[in-house]
Design an enzyme around this catalytic site. Sequence first.
Site, PDB file in Angstrom:
ATOM      1  N   ARG A 138       0.850  -1.184   0.000  1.00  0.00           N
ATOM      2  CA  ARG A 138       0.000   0.000   0.000  1.00  0.00           C
ATOM      3  C   ARG A 138       0.887   1.235   0.000  1.00  0.00           C
ATOM      4  NH1 ARG A 138      -3.113  -2.723  -1.826  1.00  0.00           N
ATOM      5  NH2 ARG A 138      -5.183  -3.365  -1.135  1.00  0.00           N
ATOM      6  N   ASP A 173       5.492  -0.238  -6.578  1.00  0.00           N
ATOM      7  CA  ASP A 173       4.335  -0.617  -7.382  1.00  0.00           C
ATOM      8  C   ASP A 173       3.092   0.136  -6.918  1.00  0.00           C
ATOM      9  OD1 ASP A 173       3.093  -2.325  -9.436  1.00  0.00           O
ATOM     10  OD2 ASP A 173       2.014  -3.209  -7.751  1.00  0.00           O
ATOM     11  N   GLU A 185      -1.703   7.702  -5.458  1.00  0.00           N
ATOM     12  CA  GLU A 185      -1.825   7.088  -6.777  1.00  0.00           C
ATOM     13  C   GLU A 185      -3.212   7.186  -7.383  1.00  0.00           C
ATOM     14  OE1 GLU A 185      -2.866   2.438  -6.378  1.00  0.00           O
ATOM     15  OE2 GLU A 185      -0.917   2.951  -5.544  1.00  0.00           O
ATOM     16  N   HIS A 239       0.820  -0.249  -9.995  1.00  0.00           N
ATOM     17  CA  HIS A 239      -0.038  -1.144  -9.218  1.00  0.00           C
ATOM     18  C   HIS A 239      -0.369  -2.406 -10.030  1.00  0.00           C
ATOM     19  CE1 HIS A 239      -2.855  -0.901  -5.527  1.00  0.00           C
ATOM     20  NE2 HIS A 239      -2.701  -2.172  -5.865  1.00  0.00           N
TER      21      HIS A 239
END
Length: 351
Positions: A239, A263, A268, A300
């Site tokens: 996260r 990632d 985001e 992600h």
Amino acid sequence: MKKKLRVAFFDTKPYDRHFFDLANTGETSYEITYIPERLSRRTAHLVEGFDAVCAFVNDDLSKPVLDHLVEAKVPVVALRSAGYNNVDLQAAWERIHILRVPAYSPYAVAEHAVAMMLSLNRKLHRAYYRTRDNNFSINGFLGFDMNGKTAGVIGTGKIGRTLLSILKGFGMRIIAYDAFPNEKAAEEIGFSYHTLEELYAESDIISLHCPLTPDTHHLINHEAISRMKPSVMIINTSRGQLVDTDALLDGLREKRIGSAGLDVYEEEGEYFFEDLSNEALDDDRLARLLTLPNVLVTSHQAFFTEEALRKIASTTLSNLDAWFAGEALENEICYRCNEPECRKEKAGRCF
């Protein structure tokens, strides 16, 4: 012929439609309306007339949106994700049942974390562009043997344990931290639990695999970074808000951090999963991260394998099957799940 139940499916991408259409077959199939827009206050009116909502990680399930779902008589939200920090669980309590996909493929996320480690270590992301320009120099691409180095994994759920097993295969010393240690797994895999302070001090690579909670928010901050080895590699496939981006940028600038693979990113929501190639980013911190040669950002996508998407689709629809059949909801989540007396364990549902 029995009328099919209707599901409003928000934040739709082509791969969502493909895998959910494959899974949505048989007698209990649903009439799914795929909506490209994210669920938000602006789009909440689109749920009118639907029997359920399917949402993803960047959909807004705050109180105002949940209030609108209640007014529209939508009784259940099926998250097609494991995380649920975008849901106001207290606002949902006794009003809307929240279902999730607690596990899909720990291999997908763990393997992506390893891919980021290898790319950053051996500079594969930079080598790709250099050789495309007919530049075959390897200056600046010096890496290190992962064999013999120490990897610290924070969070030893299914993904963390899978990663520990993979890294052990590289011949690494593997250590871990978890607020709730799994000593049986430690013995079976062959890793040891340490305090966070010890993990920070001893790890050459640190990989995050814990949930986002008030206790883990900005777990990686200025103080944590100050305790780490110089040139440490930090990987985050969990996260975004586990990492304080300002502290990360400072650590990279001061060369306290050797490299970072992200990632996920704490802001985001407006960017990841979207094509913004014709626009300028208005997030200065993300734009700065993207310019650094020792930072690798992916959007992600750690979960993004065929096996994982098949599992996500089948579990999401099975969760809805259980809800509409009046059965126990194994994958329901509420803000009282961590209390000693869990109603779901006795009655099958949170309320």
